[in-house]
Design a protein around this motif. Structure first.
Motif, short mmCIF file in Angstrom:
data_model
loop_
_atom_site.label_atom_id
_atom_site.label_comp_id
_atom_site.label_asym_id
_atom_site.label_seq_id
_atom_site.Cartn_x
_atom_site.Cartn_y
_atom_site.Cartn_z
N CYS A 165 -4.88 -62.72 43.29
CA CYS A 165 -5.29 -63.22 41.98
C CYS A 165 -5.69 -64.69 42.09
O CYS A 165 -6.84 -65.05 41.82
CB CYS A 165 -4.20 -63.04 40.93
N ALA A 166 -4.75 -65.54 42.50
CA ALA A 166 -5.05 -66.99 42.56
C ALA A 166 -6.29 -67.21 43.44
O ALA A 166 -7.20 -67.96 43.08
CB ALA A 166 -3.85 -67.75 43.12
N GLY A 167 -6.33 -66.54 44.58
CA GLY A 167 -7.42 -66.74 45.53
C GLY A 167 -8.77 -66.34 44.96
O GLY A 167 -9.71 -67.13 44.89
N SER A 172 -14.30 -66.93 43.24
CA SER A 172 -15.45 -66.33 42.56
C SER A 172 -16.38 -67.38 41.93
O SER A 172 -17.60 -67.36 42.19
CB SER A 172 -14.90 -65.34 41.53
N PRO A 173 -15.87 -68.36 41.14
CA PRO A 173 -16.81 -69.38 40.63
C PRO A 173 -17.38 -70.27 41.72
O PRO A 173 -18.52 -70.73 41.62
CB PRO A 173 -15.95 -70.18 39.64
N ILE A 302 -13.27 -65.11 34.97
CA ILE A 302 -12.03 -64.33 35.14
C ILE A 302 -12.03 -63.63 36.50
O ILE A 302 -13.03 -63.00 36.87
CB ILE A 302 -11.82 -63.33 33.98
N ILE A 303 -10.95 -63.80 37.21
CA ILE A 303 -10.74 -63.23 38.57
C ILE A 303 -12.06 -63.04 39.32
O ILE A 303 -12.84 -63.98 39.44
CB ILE A 303 -9.85 -61.96 38.53
N GLY A 304 -12.34 -61.83 39.85
CA GLY A 304 -13.59 -61.61 40.56
C GLY A 304 -13.75 -60.11 40.78
O GLY A 304 -12.80 -59.34 40.57
N GLY A 305 -14.94 -59.70 41.20
CA GLY A 305 -15.20 -58.29 41.46
C GLY A 305 -14.56 -57.86 42.78
O GLY A 305 -14.11 -58.68 43.58
#
Ligand code: NAP
Ligand code: ZN
Length: 361
Positions: A165-167, A172-173, A302-305
């Motif tokens: 999650c944190a990673g 992602s951004p 939010i998070i990433g794919g």
């Protein structure tokens, strides 16, 4: 109250919050049988994200109790469904925030499942069969394999867990804004916690100049010496903040509580971007002047794919990036939550789920 959904026949021991008091207690519940697209995972470790705390205390008013938190999960596959591709028994795997999405919309087919309007989370979500999802503060997880990633062999399973999650949330951004291929660009990281410390590590691995913006002067030495940050600004010190005006290309803001965005925006160069990933329960102050005088952009992420999540795990394997963790036993979860609330963790608690279990389970 346990669920009574058909096919939920596996009895699982875990830890749940039953109300907004912030207390976690042992909880026995049912999970679905391993379906054709599922893998069953013996959970080894689960990170404790600040989001868990938001849900446990019902900060956002959306918690469905009992809630079994946990979306930074690493473990080993113990069962594989017939239609599963790419995973086998014994594989070291990770599961993050995603449990289900529609798999058909434009976003899902473009590996942006994290923005699907039918997205369901690993806990406090509603799965395809109508059951409420329970997360990684538990011994076993049944996960659809399309939301599972491989953990590279060289990464320790405890220090890799928060990457799920944190990673990915900070990766992602950074990827979206081409920071992986822009050495020398100036990145600001606001809030040196679970998300923030990984952002600093990624920034340095990708050759960026990294400035930490923090409310905690005590974190300066370790930010520079241990994490490799190039600069450190104390956000409550107006003189330090003014000294950093118009120096940064890009800011990742991970702050979990209410704070003013104006002074942070002033740190951006003209046309700079701040991505908000922190999720305070109260609206943030967004003054117009720093935006209009600097043509600056504020956006969220939010998070990433799943594709990006696997790419991030592989990059972490290649660069040997792991999280700085304090591994705890399950019977310390309550104390850990209270320390997380007080900003007293360097930088992520990770629960040793498969180690010695609490005596009452
Ligand atoms: P964390 O470990 O508690 O770190 C947050 C950091 O923010 C703290 O260490 C502290 O850093 C700073 N901070 C906290 N409260 C503050 C306040 N009121 N004012 C100023 N600074 C404050 O939390 P985390 O696990 O990194 O999560 C951070 C936030 O991101 C949470 O709101 C979480 O729900 C959210 N989140 C979002 C996503 C997403 O996909 N967008 C994913 C995961 C988490 P300093 O001591 O350096 O000031
Ligand atoms: Zn999280």
């Amino acid at each position: 109250m346990t669920q009574t959904t058909p096919n939920h026949t596996q009895t699982v021991a875990g830890w749940a919050a039953h109300d907004s008091s912030g207390k976690i207690t042992p909880f026995i519940f049912k999970r679905r049988e391993n379906g054709e697209n599922d893998v069953t995972i013996k959970i080894l470790y689960c990170g404790m994200c600040h989001t868990d705390l938001h849900y446990i205390r019902n900060d956002w008013g959306i918690t469905m109790y009992p809630v079994v938190p946990g979306h930074e999960i690493t473990g080993v596959i113990t069962e594989v469904g017939e239609k599963v591709k790419g995973f086998k028994m014994g594989d070291r795997v990770g599961v993050g925030c995603l449990a289900a999405s529609c798999l058909e919309c434009e976003l899902c087919t473009d590996s942006q499942e994290n923005y699907c309007s039918n997205l369901q989370f690993t806990y406090n979500g509603i799965f395809w069969d109508g059951s409420i999802t329970y997360g990684g503060y538990s011994q076993i997880l049944v996960a659809d394999h399309r939301y599972v990633v491989h953990v590279p062999d060289n990464l320790p399973m405890d220090a890799a867990a928060p990457l799920l999650c944190a990673g990915i949330t900070v990766f992602s951004p950074m990827k979206e804004h081409n920071l992986l291929q822009s050495p020398g660009k100036k990145l600001g990281v606001v809030g040196l916690g679970g998300l923030g410390h990984v952002a600093v590590k990624f920034g340095k691995a990708f050759g960026l100049h990294v400035t930490v913006i923090s409310t905690s002067p005590s974190k300066e030495t370790e930010a520079k010496l241990r994490l490799g940050a190039d600069a450190f600004l104390v956000s409550t010190d107006p003189i330090q903040m003014q000294s950093g005006a118009r120096t940064l290309d890009f800011i990742i803001n991970t702050v979990a509580g209410k704070h003013s965005l104006g002074p942070i925006l002033e740190l951006l160069k003209v046309k700079g971007t701040m991505v908000l990933v922190g999720a305070p329960d109260k609206p943030l102050d967004l003054p117009s002047f720093p935006l209009i005088f600097g043509k600056r952009v504020v956006k969220g992420s939010i998070i990433g794919g799943m594709k990006d999540t696997q790419e991030m795990m592989d990059l972490c394997g290649k660069h040997n990036i792991t999280c700085d963790v304090e591994v705890i036993k399950p019977d310390y979860i309550d104390q850990a939550l209270s320390r997380l609330d007080k900003n007293d963790v360097r930088y992520r608690f990770v629960i040793d789920i498969a180690g010695k279990l609490s005596s009452n389970l």
